[in-house]
Design a protein around this motif. Structure first.
Motif, PDB file in Angstrom:
ATOM      1  N   ARG A 122      41.964  48.475  41.488  1.00  0.00           N
ATOM      2  CA  ARG A 122      42.936  48.428  40.386  1.00  0.00           C
ATOM      3  C   ARG A 122      43.398  47.019  40.020  1.00  0.00           C
ATOM      4  N   LEU A 123      43.723  46.201  41.028  1.00  0.00           N
ATOM      5  CA  LEU A 123      44.193  44.834  40.787  1.00  0.00           C
ATOM      6  C   LEU A 123      43.177  43.873  41.389  1.00  0.00           C
ATOM      7  N   VAL A 124      42.589  43.019  40.551  1.00  0.00           N
ATOM      8  CA  VAL A 124      41.576  42.084  41.056  1.00  0.00           C
ATOM      9  C   VAL A 124      41.858  40.666  40.584  1.00  0.00           C
ATOM     10  N   LYS A 125      41.370  39.736  41.386  1.00  0.00           N
ATOM     11  CA  LYS A 125      41.528  38.324  41.085  1.00  0.00           C
ATOM     12  C   LYS A 125      40.131  37.741  40.920  1.00  0.00           C
ATOM     13  N   VAL A 126      39.943  36.968  39.853  1.00  0.00           N
ATOM     14  CA  VAL A 126      38.642  36.364  39.550  1.00  0.00           C
ATOM     15  C   VAL A 126      38.822  34.857  39.440  1.00  0.00           C
ATOM     16  N   LYS A 127      37.954  34.126  40.094  1.00  0.00           N
ATOM     17  CA  LYS A 127      38.005  32.658  40.078  1.00  0.00           C
ATOM     18  C   LYS A 127      37.011  32.160  39.032  1.00  0.00           C
ATOM     19  N   VAL A 128      37.470  31.297  38.150  1.00  0.00           N
ATOM     20  CA  VAL A 128      36.599  30.714  37.124  1.00  0.00           C
ATOM     21  C   VAL A 128      36.261  29.295  37.573  1.00  0.00           C
ATOM     22  N   LEU A 129      34.990  29.070  37.868  1.00  0.00           N
ATOM     23  CA  LEU A 129      34.552  27.749  38.308  1.00  0.00           C
ATOM     24  C   LEU A 129      34.530  26.787  37.126  1.00  0.00           C
ATOM     25  N   LYS A 130      34.622  25.511  37.416  1.00  0.00           N
ATOM     26  CA  LYS A 130      34.658  24.483  36.379  1.00  0.00           C
ATOM     27  C   LYS A 130      33.446  24.564  35.444  1.00  0.00           C
ATOM     28  N   SER A 131      32.280  24.888  36.016  1.00  0.00           N
ATOM     29  CA  SER A 131      31.042  24.946  35.221  1.00  0.00           C
ATOM     30  C   SER A 131      31.069  26.067  34.178  1.00  0.00           C
ATOM     31  N   ALA A 132      31.899  27.088  34.380  1.00  0.00           N
ATOM     32  CA  ALA A 132      31.975  28.208  33.434  1.00  0.00           C
ATOM     33  C   ALA A 132      32.797  27.856  32.207  1.00  0.00           C
ATOM     34  N   GLU A 133      33.623  26.841  32.317  1.00  0.00           N
ATOM     35  CA  GLU A 133      34.549  26.522  31.232  1.00  0.00           C
ATOM     36  C   GLU A 133      33.946  25.699  30.106  1.00  0.00           C
ATOM     37  N   GLU A 134      32.716  25.252  30.265  1.00  0.00           N
ATOM     38  CA  GLU A 134      32.116  24.409  29.230  1.00  0.00           C
ATOM     39  C   GLU A 134      32.047  25.161  27.905  1.00  0.00           C
ATOM     40  N   GLY A 135      32.675  24.608  26.894  1.00  0.00           N
ATOM     41  CA  GLY A 135      32.616  25.217  25.569  1.00  0.00           C
ATOM     42  C   GLY A 135      33.721  26.214  25.279  1.00  0.00           C
ATOM     43  N   GLN A 136      34.402  26.717  26.302  1.00  0.00           N
ATOM     44  CA  GLN A 136      35.519  27.632  26.042  1.00  0.00           C
ATOM     45  C   GLN A 136      36.602  27.455  27.090  1.00  0.00           C
ATOM     46  N   ASP A 137      37.830  27.777  26.684  1.00  0.00           N
ATOM     47  CA  ASP A 137      38.928  27.583  27.628  1.00  0.00           C
ATOM     48  C   ASP A 137      39.144  28.825  28.490  1.00  0.00           C
ATOM     49  N   LEU A 138      39.970  28.676  29.497  1.00  0.00           N
ATOM     50  CA  LEU A 138      40.208  29.736  30.474  1.00  0.00           C
ATOM     51  C   LEU A 138      40.812  30.978  29.833  1.00  0.00           C
ATOM     52  N   LYS A 139      41.712  30.782  28.881  1.00  0.00           N
ATOM     53  CA  LYS A 139      42.357  31.914  28.213  1.00  0.00           C
ATOM     54  C   LYS A 139      41.329  32.765  27.466  1.00  0.00           C
ATOM     55  N   THR A 140      40.362  32.117  26.826  1.00  0.00           N
ATOM     56  CA  THR A 140      39.301  32.835  26.112  1.00  0.00           C
ATOM     57  C   THR A 140      38.463  33.651  27.088  1.00  0.00           C
ATOM     58  N   ILE A 141      38.122  33.043  28.233  1.00  0.00           N
ATOM     59  CA  ILE A 141      37.336  33.740  29.249  1.00  0.00           C
ATOM     60  C   ILE A 141      38.121  34.950  29.775  1.00  0.00           C
ATOM     61  N   ALA A 142      39.416  34.757  30.024  1.00  0.00           N
ATOM     62  CA  ALA A 142      40.270  35.853  30.514  1.00  0.00           C
ATOM     63  C   ALA A 142      40.314  37.007  29.513  1.00  0.00           C
ATOM     64  N   GLU A 143      40.465  36.681  28.234  1.00  0.00           N
ATOM     65  CA  GLU A 143      40.505  37.718  27.195  1.00  0.00           C
ATOM     66  C   GLU A 143      39.178  38.456  27.095  1.00  0.00           C
ATOM     67  N   GLU A 144      38.080  37.709  27.234  1.00  0.00           N
ATOM     68  CA  GLU A 144      36.741  38.302  27.199  1.00  0.00           C
ATOM     69  C   GLU A 144      36.559  39.284  28.357  1.00  0.00           C
ATOM     70  N   LEU A 145      37.009  38.891  29.553  1.00  0.00           N
ATOM     71  CA  LEU A 145      36.922  39.767  30.732  1.00  0.00           C
ATOM     72  C   LEU A 145      37.761  41.029  30.543  1.00  0.00           C
ATOM     73  N   ALA A 146      38.983  40.849  30.061  1.00  0.00           N
ATOM     74  CA  ALA A 146      39.886  41.986  29.867  1.00  0.00           C
ATOM     75  C   ALA A 146      39.320  42.978  28.857  1.00  0.00           C
ATOM     76  N   LYS A 147      38.768  42.447  27.774  1.00  0.00           N
ATOM     77  CA  LYS A 147      38.194  43.311  26.742  1.00  0.00           C
ATOM     78  C   LYS A 147      36.971  44.056  27.274  1.00  0.00           C
ATOM     79  N   ALA A 148      36.099  43.340  27.998  1.00  0.00           N
ATOM     80  CA  ALA A 148      34.865  43.935  28.515  1.00  0.00           C
ATOM     81  C   ALA A 148      35.130  45.010  29.570  1.00  0.00           C
ATOM     82  N   THR A 149      36.238  44.863  30.311  1.00  0.00           N
ATOM     83  CA  THR A 149      36.534  45.817  31.387  1.00  0.00           C
ATOM     84  C   THR A 149      37.667  46.779  31.023  1.00  0.00           C
TER      85      THR A 149
END
Length: 86
Positions: free
Chosen positions: A43-70
């Protein structure tokens, strides 16, 4: 979501470790499938975003993408860590 529940979830999240790391491939189908399994189990999970994943998009965008996909809710984004709840 009510404030008390949000505070409780943030408190619970501080006690758990990141389950997945998002690397240079970013948000992939495989990652979303695994994240869905983890959210279903925990139910409650924590995901670590590595520096290499942030190229081209910010952390908030990645978080929103994850939330929408799941179909989950973003509880907290702190540092490079995203906490999701469903």
């Amino acid at each position: 979501m009510e404030k008390e529940k949000l505070y409780q979830l943030k408190s619970d999240a501080s006690k758990i470790s990141p389950i997945l790391n998002i690397g240079k491939n970013g948000v992939t189908e495989t990652l979303v499938e695994e994240l869905n399994k983890q959210i279903k189990a925990n139910r409650l999970v924590k995901v670590k975003v590595l520096k290499s994943a942030e190229e081209g998009q910010d952390l908030k965008t990645i978080a929103e993408e994850l939330a929408k996909a799941t179909r989950s809710t973003i509880i907290d984004v702190r540092g490079r860590t995203v906490v999701l709840y469903r």
